[in-house]
Design an enzyme around this catalytic site. Structure first.
Site, mmCIF file in Angstrom:
data_model
loop_
_atom_site.group_PDB
_atom_site.id
_atom_site.type_symbol
_atom_site.label_atom_id
_atom_site.label_comp_id
_atom_site.label_asym_id
_atom_site.label_seq_id
_atom_site.Cartn_x
_atom_site.Cartn_y
_atom_site.Cartn_z
ATOM 1 N N GLU A 328 -13.267 -5.911 0.281
ATOM 2 C CA GLU A 328 -13.088 -4.485 0.578
ATOM 3 C C GLU A 328 -11.681 -4.031 0.181
ATOM 4 O OE1 GLU A 328 -13.410 -1.485 4.440
ATOM 5 O OE2 GLU A 328 -12.967 -3.616 4.732
ATOM 6 N N ASP A 362 -5.846 2.745 5.109
ATOM 7 C CA ASP A 362 -6.646 3.030 6.303
ATOM 8 C C ASP A 362 -6.347 4.413 6.873
ATOM 9 O OD1 ASP A 362 -7.834 0.530 6.236
ATOM 10 O OD2 ASP A 362 -6.460 -0.361 7.691
#
Length: 430
Positions: A328, A362
């Protein structure tokens, strides 16, 4: 942590087994998910209420599934200046990045003079899942809903789990509403996927589902494909740090710990390095930093299950392993990091150098943090705004262009034995 070195016996076999592990295709999870989907399909809201009580401990009534305007107002009032500033900063960065990716209508003339092109329309009604549980992902609201807003989707439905008292984290509600959500429901897990795909009396079905989630949520998206469109397969968080002897062990250790703390136990983290001394330093740093972290028990479980420190023989072997794992997130902490990154072709997102920790992706950088996991990065890219746009091809012929195309039409109709095809074009030229 698990340690694997190229000098170990059966190194290749262990590496092969490691690259095959993924919670995305767990047959037990898939079977349980299938039962949940069928329950919601057959019983609608009644199933949602029972499943919410079973999995989240909240005893609701149908009228309480939807978040009210009063709750959204209260969440806005509770939002302090720091949260407001953080939400606005990230929203602006995500919006800026997304506008660069929007696809635009176009048209041109083909070889026979016909006008051909594409138009891109926003989906009218989309569903977005925002994980809750032990860590309500406030940032995910901004990394998903904002894209739908930029694309121009008029109906943006959010589903997210509630607590035992039926409440939803107020910061998450504030972020979702600020990003553009038009409906919010306190429903989580695979049952939320089913509600958005099939529709219930309370939650109208959507055209496409977006958002990350646990292994059950991802399994639901796979099983529902066809009943509804889905974006990608973003499951439990992953990070691979590709490093050489120039890397900072403290930084690498901190980043691996950060991505292991979500709490599902299915998180996967890897250090891949040619340096034995760096491997040892990172292992020691993780042991030193871990006791200071509030979610250390979640982290320990994830590291025991899927945490790997891997020493490879050559940089080329490291890059090959990255492309096989399709992580990821991939942090490149090597000499000439940008050059190394050019050879990484399956990662969801790449972070270059010592000062680009994954946490920036993030929370604030701009690209959506919804990314493929479990090896799905070999086939899927991360979430982009154009996935909220529905593509349609547009074709317009005049008589002259039709005449020029007729020989080609005749020949294909002849070889395929479909004379009505040929006739439908030829009759317009007479």
């Amino acid at each position: 942590m698990n340690v694997l070195r190229h000098s170990d016996k059966a190194f290749a076999d262990k590496l092969r087994a490691l690259t095959m592990q993924s919670s995305l295709f767990d047959p037990t999870i898939e079977e349980r998910t299938r039962d949940i989907l069928h329950d919601v399909y057959t019983r609608g809201d009644a199933a949602l209420l029972e499943l919410t009580e079973r999995f989240d401990g909240a005893k609701l009534i149908t009228d309480h599934l939807a978040v009210t305007k009063a709750e959204l107002l209260a969440a806005s009032i509770r939002a302090d200046d720091g949260l407001r500033a953080a939400v606005e900063t990230t929203r602006k960065n995500v919006e800026f990045f997304s506008r660069k990716s929007l696809r635009k209508n176009w048209s041109a003339r083909n070889a026979q003079g016909a006008k051909v092109g594409e138009k891109f329309d926003p989906y009218r009604r989309v569903g977005i899942y925002i994980p809750g549980g032990t860590a309500p992902l406030v940032s995910t609201a901004l990394m998903t809903v904002t894209l739908a807003e930029v694309a121009g989707c008029p109906e943006i439905v959010v589903c997210t789990p509630c607590g035992r008292d039926g409440g939803i984290n107020s910061a998450l509600l504030y972020a979702a509403r600020s990003a553009g959500a038009t409906e919010i429901y306190r429903v989580g897990g695979a049952q939320a996927m089913a509600a958005m795909a099939y529709g219930t009396a309370t939650i109208g079905h959507v055209q496409k589902i977006f958002g990350p989630g646990n292994a059950y949520v991802v399994a639901a998206k796979r099983l529902l494909f066809g009943h509804v469109a889905v974006d990608l397969l973003p499951g439990p968080s992953e990070l691979l740090v590709l490093a050489d002897d120039t890397a900072n062990a403290r930084f690498a250790a901190a980043d691996l710990l950060a991505q292991a703390e979500h709490g599902s136990g299915h998180e996967r983290v890897w250090l891949v390095t040619t340096s034995g001394s760096l491997l040892r330093d990172v292992e020691q740093e993780m042991e030193r930093q871990l006791p200071k972290l509030s979610r250390r028990e979640f982290i320990r479980r994830a590291l025991a299950n899927n945490g790997w420190l891997i020493q490879v023989k050559t940089p080329e072997q490291g890059i090959e392993l990255v492309n096989r794992l399709a992580p990821e997130h991939c942090e490149v902490m090597t000499r000439n990091a940008a050059k190394t990154a050019q050879r990484i072709v399956t990662a969801g997102a790449i972070f270059l150098g010592a000062y680009s920790p994954t946490v920036l992706g993030d929370y604030v950088a701009g690209p959506s943090h919804e990314l493929p996991t479990g090896g799905a990065g070999a086939s899927f890219a991360g979430l982009t705004v154009d996935q909220f746009q529905r593509r349609t091809s547009v074709v317009e012929y005049n008589r002259a262009a039709l005449r020029k195309s007729l020989p080609t039409v005749r020949k294909f109709a002849e070889v395929e034995g479909l004379d009505a095809h040929g006739r439908s074009a030829e009759m317009r030229t007479k």
